[in-house]
Design an enzyme around this catalytic site. Sequence first.
Site, PDB file in Angstrom:
ATOM      1  N   HIS A  22       0.838  -1.209   0.000  1.00 53.63           N
ATOM      2  CA  HIS A  22       0.000   0.000   0.000  1.00 53.63           C
ATOM      3  C   HIS A  22       0.874   1.261   0.000  1.00 53.63           C
ATOM      4  O   HIS A  22       0.735   2.133  -0.857  1.00 53.63           O
ATOM      5  CB  HIS A  22      -0.923  -0.027   1.228  1.00 53.63           C
ATOM      6  CG  HIS A  22      -1.827   1.163   1.335  1.00 53.63           C
ATOM      7  ND1 HIS A  22      -3.146   1.124   0.952  1.00 53.63           N
ATOM      8  CD2 HIS A  22      -1.597   2.431   1.764  1.00 53.63           C
ATOM      9  CE1 HIS A  22      -3.689   2.322   1.141  1.00 53.63           C
ATOM     10  NE2 HIS A  22      -2.767   3.134   1.638  1.00 53.63           N
ATOM     11  N   GLU A  23       1.778   1.329   0.948  1.00 46.23           N
ATOM     12  CA  GLU A  23       2.631   2.519   1.048  1.00 46.23           C
ATOM     13  C   GLU A  23       3.527   2.654  -0.179  1.00 46.23           C
ATOM     14  O   GLU A  23       3.810   3.753  -0.642  1.00 46.23           O
ATOM     15  CB  GLU A  23       3.475   2.501   2.331  1.00 46.23           C
ATOM     16  CG  GLU A  23       2.672   2.498   3.632  1.00 46.23           C
ATOM     17  CD  GLU A  23       1.563   3.544   3.692  1.00 46.23           C
ATOM     18  OE1 GLU A  23       1.716   4.608   3.069  1.00 46.23           O
ATOM     19  OE2 GLU A  23       0.537   3.288   4.353  1.00 46.23           O
ATOM     20  N   HIS A  58       1.706   4.450  -2.890  1.00 47.35           N
ATOM     21  CA  HIS A  58       1.783   5.908  -2.704  1.00 47.35           C
ATOM     22  C   HIS A  58       3.151   6.409  -3.155  1.00 47.35           C
ATOM     23  O   HIS A  58       3.268   7.439  -3.820  1.00 47.35           O
ATOM     24  CB  HIS A  58       1.610   6.267  -1.223  1.00 47.35           C
ATOM     25  CG  HIS A  58       0.196   6.228  -0.728  1.00 47.35           C
ATOM     26  ND1 HIS A  58      -0.825   6.911  -1.341  1.00 47.35           N
ATOM     27  CD2 HIS A  58      -0.368   5.590   0.334  1.00 47.35           C
ATOM     28  CE1 HIS A  58      -1.964   6.704  -0.667  1.00 47.35           C
ATOM     29  NE2 HIS A  58      -1.708   5.905   0.346  1.00 47.35           N
ATOM     30  N   HIS A  93       3.558   6.711  -6.875  1.00 44.78           N
ATOM     31  CA  HIS A  93       2.792   7.862  -7.365  1.00 44.78           C
ATOM     32  C   HIS A  93       3.639   9.133  -7.224  1.00 44.78           C
ATOM     33  O   HIS A  93       3.628  10.012  -8.079  1.00 44.78           O
ATOM     34  CB  HIS A  93       1.503   7.972  -6.534  1.00 44.78           C
ATOM     35  CG  HIS A  93       0.407   8.761  -7.184  1.00 44.78           C
ATOM     36  ND1 HIS A  93      -0.748   9.093  -6.522  1.00 44.78           N
ATOM     37  CD2 HIS A  93       0.271   9.288  -8.421  1.00 44.78           C
ATOM     38  CE1 HIS A  93      -1.533   9.785  -7.336  1.00 44.78           C
ATOM     39  NE2 HIS A  93      -0.935   9.919  -8.487  1.00 44.78           N
TER      40      HIS A  93
HETATM   41 ZN    ZN Z   1      -2.991   5.208   1.900  1.00 46.33          ZN
END
Ligand code: ZN
Length: 709
Positions: A496-497, A500, A503
């Site tokens: 998940h991290e 990010h 991105h």
């Molecule tokens: Zn998040």
Amino acid sequence: MPIMPNTQQQANAALNLANFSQLTAQNLKASVLQDLAAGNALLDTLAKSTPTAASTALADITQLELVDNALERSWGLLSHLNSVMSSDDIREAHHAVLPELSAYGTRQGQHEQLFARYQQVQENAEFFSALSVARQRSISLAIRSFKLSGVALPADKKARFADINSELSSLSAKFSDNVLDATQAYKRILTEAELAGITETGLNMLAAAGEAYQKDQPDEDVSAHKVNGTLYVATLDIPVYLAIMTHAQNRKLREEIYQAYCTRASAHAASDAKEFDNAANMVNILKLRQEKAALLEFKHYADVSLATKMAESPQKVFDFLNDLAKRAKAPAQKDLAQLTQEAAEHGIAEIQPWDTAFLSEKVKNKHYNLSQEALRPYFQLPKVLAGLFDIVQKLYGIRISQKKADLWHEDVQFYEVYEHDKLIGGFYFDLYARTGKRGGAWMNGFQSKLQLTHADDTLNQLPVAFMVCNFTPPTKTDTGNKPALLTHDEVITLFHEFGHGLHHLLTKVTVSGVAGVNGVEWDAVELPSQFMEFWAWEAAGIALISQHIDTGEALPQSMLDAMLAARHFQSGMMALRQLEFALFDLTLHTHTQITGEQDIQNILDKVRAEVALIIPPAYNRFQNGFSHIFAGGYAAGYYSYKWAELLASDAFDRFEAEGIFNTSTGADFKAHILEMGGSKPAAENFAAFRKREPQLAALLRHSGWESAA
Ligand code: ZN
């Protein structure tokens, strides 16, 4: 000052890494104050004149961006170290600069001559249309944000607007103080019979609360209440609350603790905690938000909130939430039937809210006999990282390579990211829990990709990210270190991290405010992160990240099957609960006439009648503790969780159709989503990737509801 490199010497884009070993609380604080002073001096200068040409206005804006970039960097280092290496010195420095920093932010938002410069750039059609798409968007976003901060209002309204904002911030603070105080005010000594079923971890927490109780009330004689010499006390702290609700066999106790929890900060609270009632605060917050919306010429606060989000209108969000609630109903009913069947074995005739966690746990142990602990030996961190890097290399053609760097702690690792052998960014992994480090996991886009020129000053910097988790550290042994072993939940967190992080790092945008995750709408920003999680749920992805620490064997099929089977456990019930909160939040903020506590209750009752399978008892005052929307940033935005999940699901659906390692699909996702940053609206980026608007089917399938109506 070792913090800010001399930007004038940077011909090529550079990482400009900080020398962490040289950073001290004193020089960090001095740096922030110096950068703040530079920012304020520039704002002073800008206040004295209005430029005559759009090009001069843009030059002023760029100059401010350069100054702000330096501030973001010095402040970014201080706040990062405050989160991961907290000490009295760092905390003192951090807290000392906060008020000035916040004043600087407010000053910028209210700076009329600065606002005028942005308008000047936008209003000169010929000049504006010649700018890059990213620069145009950054100007438009800035103007929107100025307007939402009330800078364009006439003087009398402006004063009222400022009053509303300051009242709102103190009411929000009061709201969360009340929740905290009400939570802490409750303590209940438990009898031996009430301890039945509670796990050892749970008992330890209750005993710790018992010790604290005796310290606080040294004069009270509790000896009669001790169980084998230990005093066990229930509190409403979330881990203690969950330990009781999930495991306590005593149904009356569960009900009592449930009641105490869901009446916190209300007139229905346990008698001694009534002073923390949030009823009036909620009403006042909603009234002020409505007044603020009216000043800005919006119909209601939901429109204000959505002005900066991807969702076009409250109606669109209502349609989405209602549709999803309808579709979640059948799977949720199945989940409830599963609990009802279990309930009979415990003598429970009708399931109540204080039974669901308890029954879920029983069903889970019976049917999904797989513990997270059993998976740990297969998810050794070095293998997980190698697999993760392999996955993103396959998908996006980027290479990640560990490099030496000056670090803030020996556990930290630094990596460079290459695209076609060209350096494009770097990131730090700080993955292990330790004292002085804040809990949880996060990605911090510490340094943005930027290319800015003003006069002789050129800044050409590459993006750098901090990715922080709190995993169990490696075990030190005589023969060296045994690597950290992750649960599958922790693997998901890491993915998940990292989503990010990608991105932030893969952006091609070089304009302040819209590079990387900057300027991406709140309800779309979780798309790349939730999207990345899917690879840790795919057999082919799991094969790349797992290998038994001792035997070197792959994860057995039976364990993989069990893991995948447990993935959707009770997902219908959980979704309905989230949808209930989201619909309540949005309905509340589309109402323009909230005059009393009962109005809020009526809205919640109506939403529950439509959505919930188990209607809570009349004393329930969930809303009085709903900090997300009354004290956090989620007002008319709670739906974002599900909204982003929809986007991530639908994006992954294309990979499922075309191959999860399909390089051209990966290149498309990179080009349309990861590289774009906030330079275009998220809806446009998504449509460019999927060649259509988002659709619901994949989310339903990924929730395990395929067979549902
Ligand atoms: Zn998040």
